[in-house]
Motif scaffolding. Structure first.
Motif, PDB file in Angstrom:
ATOM      1  N   LEU A  91       0.946  -0.952   0.074  1.00 34.14           N
ATOM      2  CA  LEU A  91       0.045   0.404  -0.392  1.00 34.14           C
ATOM      3  C   LEU A  91       0.515   1.176  -0.477  1.00 34.14           C
ATOM      4  CD1 LEU A  91      -2.774  -1.148   3.080  1.00 34.14           C
ATOM      5  CD2 LEU A  91      -3.084  -0.867   0.315  1.00 34.14           C
ATOM      6  N   SER A  92      -0.006   2.161  -0.415  1.00 30.38           N
ATOM      7  CA  SER A  92       0.870   3.300  -0.519  1.00 30.38           C
ATOM      8  C   SER A  92       0.925   3.909   1.127  1.00 30.38           C
ATOM      9  CB  SER A  92       0.682   4.606  -1.237  1.00 30.38           C
ATOM     10  OG  SER A  92      -1.477   4.631  -0.283  1.00 30.38           O
ATOM     11  N   HIS A  93       1.809   5.067   1.560  1.00 31.94           N
ATOM     12  CA  HIS A  93       1.559   5.629   2.894  1.00 31.94           C
ATOM     13  C   HIS A  93       1.142   5.657   3.418  1.00 31.94           C
ATOM     14  CE1 HIS A  93       3.708   7.070   5.953  1.00 31.94           C
ATOM     15  NE2 HIS A  93       3.518   8.175   5.849  1.00 31.94           N
ATOM     16  N   HIS A  94       0.146   6.598   2.979  1.00 33.73           N
ATOM     17  CA  HIS A  94      -1.197   7.000   3.375  1.00 33.73           C
ATOM     18  C   HIS A  94      -1.972   5.737   3.885  1.00 33.73           C
ATOM     19  CE1 HIS A  94      -4.575   9.308   4.239  1.00 33.73           C
ATOM     20  NE2 HIS A  94      -5.280   9.206   2.620  1.00 33.73           N
ATOM     21  N   GLU A  95      -2.682   5.253   2.623  1.00 36.07           N
ATOM     22  CA  GLU A  95      -2.603   4.421   2.554  1.00 36.07           C
ATOM     23  C   GLU A  95      -2.269   3.174   4.078  1.00 36.07           C
ATOM     24  OE1 GLU A  95      -6.381   3.536   1.612  1.00 36.07           O
ATOM     25  OE2 GLU A  95      -5.829   5.452   0.515  1.00 36.07           O
ATOM     26  N   ARG A  96      -1.725   3.328   4.251  1.00 37.44           N
ATOM     27  CA  ARG A  96      -1.015   1.768   4.866  1.00 37.44           C
ATOM     28  C   ARG A  96      -0.941   2.374   6.773  1.00 37.44           C
ATOM     29  NH1 ARG A  96       3.560   0.968   2.647  1.00 37.44           N
ATOM     30  NH2 ARG A  96       4.861   2.663   3.950  1.00 37.44           N
ATOM     31  N   THR A  97      -1.173   3.995   6.257  1.00 32.76           N
ATOM     32  CA  THR A  97      -1.096   4.188   7.644  1.00 32.76           C
ATOM     33  C   THR A  97      -2.761   4.020   8.340  1.00 32.76           C
ATOM     34  OG1 THR A  97       0.539   6.110   7.746  1.00 32.76           O
ATOM     35  CG2 THR A  97      -0.540   6.359   9.478  1.00 32.76           C
ATOM     36  N   MET A  98      -3.151   4.559   7.420  1.00 32.21           N
ATOM     37  CA  MET A  98      -4.904   4.522   7.894  1.00 32.21           C
ATOM     38  C   MET A  98      -5.146   3.151   8.211  1.00 32.21           C
ATOM     39  SD  MET A  98      -7.025   7.828   5.545  1.00 32.21           S
ATOM     40  CE  MET A  98      -6.651   6.411   4.534  1.00 32.21           C
ATOM     41  N   THR A  99      -4.712   2.237   7.518  1.00 33.00           N
ATOM     42  CA  THR A  99      -5.316   0.888   7.962  1.00 33.00           C
ATOM     43  C   THR A  99      -4.859  -0.040   9.601  1.00 33.00           C
ATOM     44  OG1 THR A  99      -4.852   0.294   5.454  1.00 33.00           O
ATOM     45  CG2 THR A  99      -4.817  -1.481   6.671  1.00 33.00           C
ATOM     46  N   ALA A 100      -3.178   0.434   9.535  1.00 29.64           N
ATOM     47  CA  ALA A 100      -2.789   0.358  10.472  1.00 29.64           C
ATOM     48  C   ALA A 100      -3.098   0.670  11.588  1.00 29.64           C
ATOM     49  CB  ALA A 100      -1.398   0.673  10.213  1.00 29.64           C
ATOM     50  N   GLN A 101      -3.881   1.849  11.582  1.00 27.09           N
ATOM     51  CA  GLN A 101      -4.706   2.772  12.476  1.00 27.09           C
ATOM     52  C   GLN A 101      -5.832   1.887  12.889  1.00 27.09           C
ATOM     53  OE1 GLN A 101      -5.817   6.556  12.072  1.00 27.09           O
ATOM     54  NE2 GLN A 101      -6.738   6.992  13.760  1.00 27.09           N
ATOM     55  N   LEU A 102      -6.601   1.659  12.116  1.00 24.30           N
ATOM     56  CA  LEU A 102      -7.668   0.583  11.828  1.00 24.30           C
ATOM     57  C   LEU A 102      -8.001  -0.403  12.635  1.00 24.30           C
ATOM     58  CD1 LEU A 102     -10.178   1.572   8.980  1.00 24.30           C
ATOM     59  CD2 LEU A 102      -9.751   2.301  11.526  1.00 24.30           C
ATOM     60  N   LEU A 103      -6.379  -1.151  12.459  1.00 21.00           N
ATOM     61  CA  LEU A 103      -6.047  -2.788  12.521  1.00 21.00           C
ATOM     62  C   LEU A 103      -5.244  -2.774  14.407  1.00 21.00           C
ATOM     63  CD1 LEU A 103      -5.074  -4.231   9.280  1.00 21.00           C
ATOM     64  CD2 LEU A 103      -6.970  -4.657  10.456  1.00 21.00           C
ATOM     65  N   GLY A 104      -5.562  -1.855  14.794  1.00 21.26           N
ATOM     66  CA  GLY A 104      -4.581  -1.451  16.149  1.00 21.26           C
ATOM     67  C   GLY A 104      -5.888  -1.558  16.838  1.00 21.26           C
ATOM     68  N   TYR A 105      -6.722  -1.011  17.437  1.00 20.02           N
ATOM     69  CA  TYR A 105      -7.776  -1.220  17.667  1.00 20.02           C
ATOM     70  C   TYR A 105      -8.330  -2.035  17.633  1.00 20.02           C
ATOM     71  CZ  TYR A 105      -8.547   3.850  17.061  1.00 20.02           C
ATOM     72  OH  TYR A 105      -8.406   5.044  16.635  1.00 20.02           O
ATOM     73  N   PRO A 106      -9.206  -3.175  18.982  1.00 22.51           N
ATOM     74  CA  PRO A 106      -9.277  -4.532  19.370  1.00 22.51           C
ATOM     75  C   PRO A 106     -10.625  -4.635  18.794  1.00 22.51           C
ATOM     76  CG  PRO A 106      -9.554  -2.507  21.510  1.00 22.51           C
ATOM     77  CD  PRO A 106      -9.061  -1.798  20.163  1.00 22.51           C
ATOM     78  N   LYS A 107     -10.436  -6.130  18.507  1.00 24.26           N
ATOM     79  CA  LYS A 107     -11.609  -6.855  17.684  1.00 24.26           C
ATOM     80  C   LYS A 107     -12.678  -5.626  18.176  1.00 24.26           C
ATOM     81  CE  LYS A 107     -12.149 -11.780  15.780  1.00 24.26           C
ATOM     82  NZ  LYS A 107     -11.625 -13.288  15.737  1.00 24.26           N
ATOM     83  N   GLY A 108     -13.521  -6.375  17.397  1.00 23.54           N
ATOM     84  CA  GLY A 108     -14.994  -6.576  16.925  1.00 23.54           C
ATOM     85  C   GLY A 108     -15.516  -4.663  17.567  1.00 23.54           C
ATOM     86  N   SER A 109     -14.123  -4.018  18.362  1.00 20.39           N
ATOM     87  CA  SER A 109     -14.615  -2.783  18.188  1.00 20.39           C
ATOM     88  C   SER A 109     -15.051  -1.761  17.217  1.00 20.39           C
ATOM     89  CB  SER A 109     -13.471  -1.952  19.020  1.00 20.39           C
ATOM     90  OG  SER A 109     -12.221  -2.112  17.400  1.00 20.39           O
ATOM     91  N   VAL A 110     -15.706  -0.423  17.165  1.00 20.27           N
ATOM     92  CA  VAL A 110     -15.797   0.193  16.347  1.00 20.27           C
ATOM     93  C   VAL A 110     -14.981   0.709  15.851  1.00 20.27           C
ATOM     94  CG1 VAL A 110     -16.821   2.831  15.940  1.00 20.27           C
ATOM     95  CG2 VAL A 110     -17.949   0.952  17.663  1.00 20.27           C
ATOM     96  N   GLY A 111     -13.312   1.116  16.245  1.00 17.62           N
ATOM     97  CA  GLY A 111     -12.260   1.414  15.342  1.00 17.62           C
ATOM     98  C   GLY A 111     -12.002   0.381  14.492  1.00 17.62           C
ATOM     99  N   ARG A 112     -12.838  -0.125  14.575  1.00 15.36           N
ATOM    100  CA  ARG A 112     -12.247  -1.908  13.236  1.00 15.36           C
ATOM    101  C   ARG A 112     -13.042  -1.098  12.039  1.00 15.36           C
ATOM    102  NH1 ARG A 112      -9.576  -6.720  13.765  1.00 15.36           N
ATOM    103  NH2 ARG A 112      -7.642  -6.576  15.487  1.00 15.36           N
ATOM    104  N   TYR A 113     -14.137  -1.053  12.143  1.00 10.46           N
ATOM    105  CA  TYR A 113     -15.172  -0.817  10.841  1.00 10.46           C
ATOM    106  C   TYR A 113     -15.404   0.516  10.944  1.00 10.46           C
ATOM    107  CZ  TYR A 113     -16.780  -5.833  12.467  1.00 10.46           C
ATOM    108  OH  TYR A 113     -16.210  -7.116  12.518  1.00 10.46           O
ATOM    109  N   MET A 114     -14.687   1.471  11.300  1.00 15.05           N
ATOM    110  CA  MET A 114     -15.708   2.866  11.297  1.00 15.05           C
ATOM    111  C   MET A 114     -14.740   3.628  10.109  1.00 15.05           C
ATOM    112  SD  MET A 114     -12.866   5.506  13.650  1.00 15.05           S
ATOM    113  CE  MET A 114     -11.367   4.649  14.046  1.00 15.05           C
ATOM    114  N   SER A 115     -14.661   4.252   9.060  1.00 13.22           N
ATOM    115  CA  SER A 115     -13.716   4.842   8.507  1.00 13.22           C
ATOM    116  C   SER A 115     -13.503   6.249   8.741  1.00 13.22           C
ATOM    117  CB  SER A 115     -14.706   5.901   6.717  1.00 13.22           C
ATOM    118  OG  SER A 115     -14.442   6.307   6.069  1.00 13.22           O
ATOM    119  N   PRO A 116     -11.221   6.277   8.762  1.00 14.16           N
ATOM    120  CA  PRO A 116     -10.858   7.221   8.976  1.00 14.16           C
ATOM    121  C   PRO A 116     -11.263   8.532   8.337  1.00 14.16           C
ATOM    122  CG  PRO A 116     -10.228   6.177   8.395  1.00 14.16           C
ATOM    123  CD  PRO A 116     -10.976   5.341   8.134  1.00 14.16           C
TER     124      PRO A 116
END
Length: 425
Positions: A91-116
């Motif tokens: 991924l590009s740096h921008h997309e990789r940063t956003m994806t890694a941020q979402l994957l950093g939230y707990p499984k089953g949490s809002v952070g995994r499903y929200m759009s940044p």
């Protein structure tokens, strides 16, 4: 996207999901590039993984890069670590940063499903200035219907609807149209609970903040519905005594389906030995009045069904937020009365059937047993999901099949004790 295009993409996605891996890949590769991305987004994460596994590196990278960050996060959250590493590396740096941020939230949490990707506006702007920013940033955002107003520390002041901006005077202060009392979510909140909140409040989108009330994303209505679909599918599988599976039902192999069901069937079979043990313990009673055996299937069937009905109602009420553990006493009292009413109705029918076949004495045993068993079954069925939730167990796991098995054994105890009491055995 027009309704016709959406339906076409949806239908193609359903057809691809029904195919085996090779046929699905061939079908997908034959699609035009633009339509292919639409179809890919319509597939669930399991079927997306199936297609990606057969792609070359360039196609793999391009497909992932074109996805929205929240969709990409859902795709990767169940993937093996090596797959996640490969995906992020491409991924590009921008997309990789956003994806890694979402994957950093707990499984089953809002952070995994929200759009940044949210359009943010400073609170000191005028409405006209805010609209200019929306026009400049809107094409890169996932959603422009709900906009976030923040202060200089990026803390959320509140949301503002695009319609309110469009209908306001350009010189009006942006702060005057912000909804300061709007509901917000925290990124670590449970996703299912947040999704049901959106469903109940009819909000199209809810903004998401971190523990310091800084804006981190937005949970949209369509993302919430996906969360609920996943949760309901999982509950439906577990309520029937099976583990939830991934992918389209028609494309899941026979052996895989059997594997998902085998564990629970085995556990329930072991649990059913309680019924055998009870029957063996009252073997002398059965030998003395063999006619009692005639009505065992009727009794345990009625009790199991009453318990399953109560358990299903309780699981559903828990899922939509109508019940919590503090309601346990009310649930027990309500289900006892419901069970007694149902038991009285069934007792009348059971007495008539029993009297016609074996006489009024055993019919009386059956009728009295039906009243007690139905009351007991409804109480257990209504209470067990609440107790399970309190213990951190998925309520669907202890619903219909397990309740039915438990009621079968305890119902027989009630039946044989009632026989000894009434018949004087």
């Amino acid at each position: 996207m027009s309704g016709q295009t959406y339906e076409e993409a949806h239908e193609i996605a359903d057809r691809i999901a029904r195919l085996d891996d090779v046929s699905a890949a061939l079908e997908y590769r034959s699609l035009p590039k633009g339509l292919g991305l639409e179809v890919f987004e319509e597939l669930n994460a399991f079927d997306q993984q199936r297609l990606l596994s057969g792609m070359r590196d360039d196609a793999y990278r391009q497909t992932l890069e074109a996805m929205d960050p929240d969709d990409r996060s859902r795709l990767l959250q169940e993937a093996p670590a090596v797959v996640v590493k490969r995906a992020l590396a491409g991924l590009s740096h921008h997309e990789r940063t956003m994806t890694a941020q979402l994957l950093g939230y707990p499984k089953g949490s809002v952070g995994r499903y929200m759009s940044p990707e949210v359009v943010t506006l400073r609170e000191g702007l005028a409405v006209g200035e805010a609209l200019e920013i929306v026009r400049a940033k809107g094409a890169r955002a996932d959603n422009v219907y709900t906009l976030a107003v923040v202060n200089d520390s990026r803390c959320l002041v509140g949301p503002v609807a695009l319609s309110d901006l469009v209908l306001s005077e350009p010189g009006r202060a942006l702060a005057s149209v912000v909804d300061g009392d709007a509901i917000t979510l925290v990124a670590t909140d449970e996703a299912e609970g947040a999704a049901r909140l959106i469903q109940e409040t009819n909000e199209p989108n809810l903004l998401v903040v971190d523990s310091e009330h800084r804006l981190v994303g937005l949970l949209s209505y369509d993302d919430a519905m996906e969360v609920l679909e996943e949760a309901d599918s999982e509950d439906a599988a577990r309520q029937s005594g099976a583990e939830p599976w991934e992918g389209h039902y028609t494309s899941v192999g026979v052996f895989r389906l059997a594997r998902y069901r085998a564990l629970w069937l085995s556990l329930l079979l072991v649990a059913a030995t309680l019924t055998v043990s009870v029957t063996q313990a009252f073997e002398a009673t059965l030998a003395e009045v063999a006619a009692l055996a005639l009505f065992i299937p009727m009794l345990i069937g009625a009790g199991g069904n009453a318990g399953a009905q109560a358990a299903t109602a309780s699981v559903r009420a828990l899922a939509v937020g109508e019940l919590k553990f503090s309601d346990l006493g009310r649930v027990v009292w309500r289900e006892v009365r419901v069970g007694l009413l149902l038991g009285l109705m069934l007792a009348l029918l059971g007495f008539l059937v029993g009297a016609a076949f074996v006489g009024w004495q055993i019919a009386t045993v059956l009728a009295c047993s039906l009243i007690l068993v139905c009351a007991w079954a409804a109480t257990i069925g209504g209470a067990m999901p609440l107790i399970a939730r309190r213990l951190g167990i998925d309520p669907a796991v202890v619903s219909a099949p397990l309740v039915t098995t438990l009621v079968d054994a305890t119902g027989l105890v009630i039946y044989f004790l009632m026989a000894r009491l009434i018949l004087g055995l």
